[in-house]
Design a protein around this motif. Structure first.
Motif, PDB file in Angstrom:
ATOM      1  N   LEU A 266       0.823  -1.205   0.000  1.00 22.23           N
ATOM      2  CA  LEU A 266       0.000   0.000   0.000  1.00 22.23           C
ATOM      3  C   LEU A 266       0.857   1.256   0.000  1.00 22.23           C
ATOM      4  N   GLU A 267       1.900   1.242   0.802  1.00 21.47           N
ATOM      5  CA  GLU A 267       2.784   2.398   0.859  1.00 21.47           C
ATOM      6  C   GLU A 267       3.488   2.605  -0.480  1.00 21.47           C
ATOM      7  N   LEU A 268       3.868   1.514  -1.119  1.00 21.54           N
ATOM      8  CA  LEU A 268       4.510   1.598  -2.422  1.00 21.54           C
ATOM      9  C   LEU A 268       3.563   2.204  -3.462  1.00 21.54           C
ATOM     10  N   VAL A 269       2.320   1.762  -3.475  1.00 25.78           N
ATOM     11  CA  VAL A 269       1.339   2.297  -4.423  1.00 25.78           C
ATOM     12  C   VAL A 269       1.097   3.777  -4.160  1.00 25.78           C
ATOM     13  N   ARG A 270       0.981   4.124  -2.920  1.00 26.94           N
ATOM     14  CA  ARG A 270       0.748   5.524  -2.556  1.00 26.94           C
ATOM     15  C   ARG A 270       1.926   6.403  -2.991  1.00 26.94           C
ATOM     16  N   SER A 271       3.135   5.929  -2.757  1.00 32.14           N
ATOM     17  CA  SER A 271       4.324   6.670  -3.162  1.00 32.14           C
ATOM     18  C   SER A 271       4.411   6.765  -4.682  1.00 32.14           C
ATOM     19  N   TYR A 272       4.070   5.679  -5.351  1.00 33.40           N
ATOM     20  CA  TYR A 272       4.098   5.629  -6.817  1.00 33.40           C
ATOM     21  C   TYR A 272       3.215   6.723  -7.409  1.00 33.40           C
ATOM     22  N   TYR A 273       2.017   6.869  -6.898  1.00 31.89           N
ATOM     23  CA  TYR A 273       1.099   7.866  -7.444  1.00 31.89           C
ATOM     24  C   TYR A 273       1.446   9.291  -7.017  1.00 31.89           C
ATOM     25  N   ALA A 274       2.378   9.445  -6.102  1.00 35.53           N
ATOM     26  CA  ALA A 274       2.840  10.778  -5.722  1.00 35.53           C
ATOM     27  C   ALA A 274       3.924  11.281  -6.676  1.00 35.53           C
ATOM     28  N   ILE A 275       4.459  10.392  -7.507  1.00 35.91           N
ATOM     29  CA  ILE A 275       5.496  10.745  -8.476  1.00 35.91           C
ATOM     30  C   ILE A 275       4.828  11.404  -9.679  1.00 35.91           C
ATOM     31  N   PRO A 276       5.435  12.454 -10.238  1.00 35.25           N
ATOM     32  CA  PRO A 276       4.870  13.079 -11.443  1.00 35.25           C
ATOM     33  C   PRO A 276       4.680  12.046 -12.563  1.00 35.25           C
ATOM     34  N   GLU A 277       3.649  12.230 -13.370  1.00 34.53           N
ATOM     35  CA  GLU A 277       3.234  11.214 -14.344  1.00 34.53           C
ATOM     36  C   GLU A 277       4.336  10.779 -15.305  1.00 34.53           C
ATOM     37  N   ASN A 278       5.101  11.716 -15.856  1.00 32.37           N
ATOM     38  CA  ASN A 278       6.136  11.321 -16.820  1.00 32.37           C
ATOM     39  C   ASN A 278       7.217  10.464 -16.164  1.00 32.37           C
ATOM     40  N   GLN A 279       7.590  10.782 -14.936  1.00 30.11           N
ATOM     41  CA  GLN A 279       8.569   9.968 -14.208  1.00 30.11           C
ATOM     42  C   GLN A 279       7.955   8.636 -13.791  1.00 30.11           C
ATOM     43  N   ARG A 280       6.678   8.663 -13.460  1.00 32.74           N
ATOM     44  CA  ARG A 280       5.986   7.438 -13.047  1.00 32.74           C
ATOM     45  C   ARG A 280       5.976   6.430 -14.190  1.00 32.74           C
ATOM     46  N   ARG A 281       5.731   6.889 -15.419  1.00 33.73           N
ATOM     47  CA  ARG A 281       5.735   5.979 -16.572  1.00 33.73           C
ATOM     48  C   ARG A 281       7.108   5.346 -16.752  1.00 33.73           C
ATOM     49  N   ARG A 282       8.158   6.146 -16.583  1.00 34.70           N
ATOM     50  CA  ARG A 282       9.524   5.624 -16.722  1.00 34.70           C
ATOM     51  C   ARG A 282       9.823   4.605 -15.627  1.00 34.70           C
ATOM     52  N   LEU A 283       9.373   4.896 -14.406  1.00 32.11           N
ATOM     53  CA  LEU A 283       9.565   3.957 -13.297  1.00 32.11           C
ATOM     54  C   LEU A 283       8.819   2.651 -13.563  1.00 32.11           C
ATOM     55  N   PHE A 284       7.615   2.752 -14.105  1.00 31.95           N
ATOM     56  CA  PHE A 284       6.823   1.568 -14.429  1.00 31.95           C
ATOM     57  C   PHE A 284       7.559   0.691 -15.443  1.00 31.95           C
ATOM     58  N   GLU A 285       8.098   1.322 -16.480  1.00 29.97           N
ATOM     59  CA  GLU A 285       8.834   0.568 -17.495  1.00 29.97           C
ATOM     60  C   GLU A 285      10.077  -0.100 -16.904  1.00 29.97           C
ATOM     61  N   LEU A 286      10.765   0.611 -16.018  1.00 31.18           N
ATOM     62  CA  LEU A 286      11.927   0.041 -15.336  1.00 31.18           C
ATOM     63  C   LEU A 286      11.528  -1.178 -14.517  1.00 31.18           C
ATOM     64  N   ALA A 287      10.443  -1.048 -13.764  1.00 31.59           N
ATOM     65  CA  ALA A 287       9.968  -2.164 -12.939  1.00 31.59           C
ATOM     66  C   ALA A 287       9.592  -3.363 -13.818  1.00 31.59           C
ATOM     67  N   ARG A 288       8.978  -3.092 -14.947  1.00 30.04           N
ATOM     68  CA  ARG A 288       8.597  -4.186 -15.867  1.00 30.04           C
ATOM     69  C   ARG A 288       9.841  -4.896 -16.375  1.00 30.04           C
ATOM     70  N   VAL A 289      10.868  -4.150 -16.773  1.00 32.20           N
ATOM     71  CA  VAL A 289      12.106  -4.739 -17.262  1.00 32.20           C
ATOM     72  C   VAL A 289      12.782  -5.563 -16.162  1.00 32.20           C
ATOM     73  N   LEU A 290      12.836  -5.000 -14.962  1.00 37.44           N
ATOM     74  CA  LEU A 290      13.477  -5.714 -13.858  1.00 37.44           C
ATOM     75  C   LEU A 290      12.737  -6.995 -13.500  1.00 37.44           C
ATOM     76  N   SER A 291      11.407  -6.967 -13.553  1.00 28.96           N
ATOM     77  CA  SER A 291      10.648  -8.173 -13.206  1.00 28.96           C
ATOM     78  C   SER A 291      10.818  -9.253 -14.267  1.00 28.96           C
ATOM     79  N   ASP A 292      11.005  -8.863 -15.532  1.00 28.66           N
ATOM     80  CA  ASP A 292      11.245  -9.839 -16.591  1.00 28.66           C
ATOM     81  C   ASP A 292      12.617 -10.476 -16.460  1.00 28.66           C
ATOM     82  N   ALA A 293      13.571  -9.703 -15.909  1.00 25.33           N
ATOM     83  CA  ALA A 293      14.951 -10.201 -15.768  1.00 25.33           C
ATOM     84  C   ALA A 293      15.088 -11.150 -14.576  1.00 25.33           C
ATOM     85  N   ALA A 294      14.177 -11.052 -13.631  1.00 19.97           N
ATOM     86  CA  ALA A 294      14.302 -11.871 -12.405  1.00 19.97           C
ATOM     87  C   ALA A 294      14.000 -13.321 -12.620  1.00 19.97           C
TER      88      ALA A 294
END
Length: 122
Positions: A94-122
């Motif tokens: 919950l804290e992660l989701v809340r923090s995620y939505y506090a990030i400006p939208e353009n940075q949030r999209r980049r963070l989302f893509e990073l997380a997707r890449v990292l999860s595919d690599a794991a």
């Protein structure tokens, strides 16, 4: 014994309250009750009446239907038929989701893509 629907609705109240950064005391004041009653609703110890759920939905800025989202999985879990991954039951998530939505939208999209890449690599 707690009814699975009461527990589910209580969890949804707690999750929404937490996501908007509201304390039990603040919600109680908006609804016109004591914070202890909010505690009882959130744990499923007390059932929420229709009119009270309406007031809570107004205070938390969501439709009443929000509190019943995912109810099918909750009742199946209570009967032992399924074990849903209730990610919102985890305070860290919950804290992660809340923090995620506090990030400006353009940075949030980049963070989302990073997380997707990292999860595919794991």
């Amino acid at each position: 014994m707690k009814h699975p629907v009461d527990v589910h609705v209580g969890k949804r109240i707690r999750h929404r309250r937490w996501m908007v950064g509201m304390t039990q005391q603040q919600l109680a004041e908006k609804v016109g009750i004591k914070f202890q009653q909010i505690q009882k609703y959130e744990t499923g110890m007390n059932r929420v009446s229709a009119s009270r759920l309406w007031d809570i939905s107004e205070a938390l800025s969501v439709p009443v239907s929000f509190f019943f989202a995912g109810i099918e999985g909750a009742t199946e879990e209570a009967s032992g038929a399924a074990v849903p991954g209730d990610i919102l039951a985890d305070k860290e998530a919950l804290e992660l989701v809340r923090s995620y939505y506090a990030i400006p939208e353009n940075q949030r999209r980049r963070l989302f893509e990073l997380a997707r890449v990292l999860s595919d690599a794991a």
